[in-house]
Write a protein that holds these residues in place. Structure first.
Motif, PDB file in Angstrom:
ATOM      1  N   CYS A 282       0.938  -1.243   0.096  1.00 36.20           N
ATOM      2  CA  CYS A 282      -0.092  -0.134  -0.067  1.00 36.20           C
ATOM      3  C   CYS A 282       0.833   1.172  -0.107  1.00 36.20           C
ATOM      4  O   CYS A 282       0.743   2.160  -0.660  1.00 36.20           O
ATOM      5  CB  CYS A 282      -0.997   0.124   1.199  1.00 36.20           C
ATOM      6  SG  CYS A 282      -2.195  -1.168   1.209  1.00 36.20           S
ATOM      7  N   GLN A 283       2.021   1.010   0.760  1.00 39.28           N
ATOM      8  CA  GLN A 283       2.828   2.347   0.856  1.00 39.28           C
ATOM      9  C   GLN A 283       3.824   2.821  -0.336  1.00 39.28           C
ATOM     10  O   GLN A 283       3.957   3.823  -0.758  1.00 39.28           O
ATOM     11  CB  GLN A 283       3.641   2.302   2.206  1.00 39.28           C
ATOM     12  CG  GLN A 283       4.299   3.445   2.531  1.00 39.28           C
ATOM     13  CD  GLN A 283       5.138   3.229   3.779  1.00 39.28           C
ATOM     14  OE1 GLN A 283       5.437   2.151   4.428  1.00 39.28           O
ATOM     15  NE2 GLN A 283       5.851   4.233   4.290  1.00 39.28           N
ATOM     16  N   PHE A 284       4.265   1.509  -0.857  1.00 38.73           N
ATOM     17  CA  PHE A 284       5.396   1.801  -1.847  1.00 38.73           C
ATOM     18  C   PHE A 284       4.672   1.465  -3.471  1.00 38.73           C
ATOM     19  O   PHE A 284       5.317   1.806  -4.250  1.00 38.73           O
ATOM     20  CB  PHE A 284       6.512   0.902  -1.682  1.00 38.73           C
ATOM     21  CG  PHE A 284       7.214   1.328  -0.284  1.00 38.73           C
ATOM     22  CD1 PHE A 284       7.828   2.766  -0.379  1.00 38.73           C
ATOM     23  CD2 PHE A 284       7.268   0.606   0.693  1.00 38.73           C
ATOM     24  CE1 PHE A 284       8.254   3.235   0.987  1.00 38.73           C
ATOM     25  CE2 PHE A 284       7.747   0.980   2.057  1.00 38.73           C
ATOM     26  CZ  PHE A 284       8.467   2.230   1.951  1.00 38.73           C
ATOM     27  N   HIS A 285       3.443   0.887  -3.436  1.00 37.70           N
ATOM     28  CA  HIS A 285       2.911   0.444  -4.722  1.00 37.70           C
ATOM     29  C   HIS A 285       1.497   0.799  -4.733  1.00 37.70           C
ATOM     30  O   HIS A 285       0.674   0.158  -5.316  1.00 37.70           O
ATOM     31  CB  HIS A 285       3.204  -1.067  -5.150  1.00 37.70           C
ATOM     32  CG  HIS A 285       4.740  -1.473  -5.135  1.00 37.70           C
ATOM     33  ND1 HIS A 285       5.381  -1.133  -5.971  1.00 37.70           N
ATOM     34  CD2 HIS A 285       5.128  -1.982  -4.096  1.00 37.70           C
ATOM     35  CE1 HIS A 285       6.681  -1.595  -5.666  1.00 37.70           C
ATOM     36  NE2 HIS A 285       6.695  -2.100  -4.527  1.00 37.70           N
ATOM     37  N   HIS A 286       1.202   1.972  -4.203  1.00 40.22           N
ATOM     38  CA  HIS A 286      -0.260   2.421  -4.077  1.00 40.22           C
ATOM     39  C   HIS A 286      -0.804   2.557  -5.409  1.00 40.22           C
ATOM     40  O   HIS A 286      -2.110   2.482  -5.568  1.00 40.22           O
ATOM     41  CB  HIS A 286      -0.256   3.494  -3.205  1.00 40.22           C
ATOM     42  CG  HIS A 286       0.351   4.750  -3.616  1.00 40.22           C
ATOM     43  ND1 HIS A 286       0.059   5.633  -4.479  1.00 40.22           N
ATOM     44  CD2 HIS A 286       1.703   5.008  -3.259  1.00 40.22           C
ATOM     45  CE1 HIS A 286       0.961   6.712  -4.783  1.00 40.22           C
ATOM     46  NE2 HIS A 286       2.027   6.264  -3.966  1.00 40.22           N
TER      47      HIS A 286
ATOM     48  N   GLU B 190       0.155  10.832   6.586  1.00 34.22           N
ATOM     49  CA  GLU B 190       0.757  12.046   6.286  1.00 34.22           C
ATOM     50  C   GLU B 190       1.063  12.390   4.611  1.00 34.22           C
ATOM     51  O   GLU B 190       0.892  13.457   4.104  1.00 34.22           O
ATOM     52  CB  GLU B 190       2.131  12.074   6.856  1.00 34.22           C
ATOM     53  CG  GLU B 190       2.188  12.346   8.250  1.00 34.22           C
ATOM     54  CD  GLU B 190       3.618  12.300   9.016  1.00 34.22           C
ATOM     55  OE1 GLU B 190       3.649  12.558  10.142  1.00 34.22           O
ATOM     56  OE2 GLU B 190       4.548  12.291   8.228  1.00 34.22           O
ATOM     57  N   SER B 191       1.442  11.027   3.923  1.00 34.53           N
ATOM     58  CA  SER B 191       1.701  11.261   2.523  1.00 34.53           C
ATOM     59  C   SER B 191       0.572  11.247   1.647  1.00 34.53           C
ATOM     60  O   SER B 191       0.518  11.742   0.656  1.00 34.53           O
ATOM     61  CB  SER B 191       2.786  10.128   2.305  1.00 34.53           C
ATOM     62  OG  SER B 191       3.915  10.119   2.917  1.00 34.53           O
ATOM     63  N   PHE B 192      -0.375  10.525   2.109  1.00 28.05           N
ATOM     64  CA  PHE B 192      -1.538   9.994   1.089  1.00 28.05           C
ATOM     65  C   PHE B 192      -2.800  10.860   1.406  1.00 28.05           C
ATOM     66  O   PHE B 192      -3.714  10.857   0.725  1.00 28.05           O
ATOM     67  CB  PHE B 192      -1.614   8.401   0.756  1.00 28.05           C
ATOM     68  CG  PHE B 192      -0.437   7.992   0.376  1.00 28.05           C
ATOM     69  CD1 PHE B 192       0.494   8.343  -0.521  1.00 28.05           C
ATOM     70  CD2 PHE B 192       0.035   6.685   1.145  1.00 28.05           C
ATOM     71  CE1 PHE B 192       1.553   7.720  -0.880  1.00 28.05           C
ATOM     72  CE2 PHE B 192       1.062   6.028   0.734  1.00 28.05           C
ATOM     73  CZ  PHE B 192       1.847   6.435  -0.153  1.00 28.05           C
TER      74      PHE B 192
END
Length: 75
Positions: free
Chosen positions: A11-15, A52-54
C-alpha cells in the motif's frame, strides 16, 4: 515478517498498482498489531507515514476509513 506488514508495504510503496478502496480498509481491519512489539512499531509507523503522505487516499472517500485509523491509534 507477516502478511500485514507486507500488505502495508504494498500500500505504501506501490499504491498506484493496487485498488486502495479495497486493500486499505482490509489492511486497517488487521490493525493494531498485538503480540509482536517490534512489528507493531513498524506497521504503526507505516500507517502514520501513509496518513501524512497520502491523506485522502488512505482516509477514503468521505473519510470512511477515519474511524478505523483513530481506533488503531487509540488502541
Amino acid at each position: 515478517m507477516t502478511a500485514v506488514l507486507v500488505l502495508g508495504k504494498i500500500c505504501q510503496f506501490h499504491h498506484d498498482s493496487v485498488d486502495g478502496n479495497q486493500v486499505i480498509p482490509f489492511w486497517l481491519d488487521c490493525l493494531p498489531i498485538r503480540g509482536n512489539v517490534s512489528e507493531a512499531k513498524v506497521v504503526h509507523e507505516q500507517l502514520c507515514s501513509m496518513v501524512e503522505s497520502f491523506g485522502e487516499a488512505i482516509m477514503g472517500s468521505n473519510n470512511q476509513n477515519l474511524p478505523k485509523i483513530v481506533r488503531v491509534v487509540v488502541e
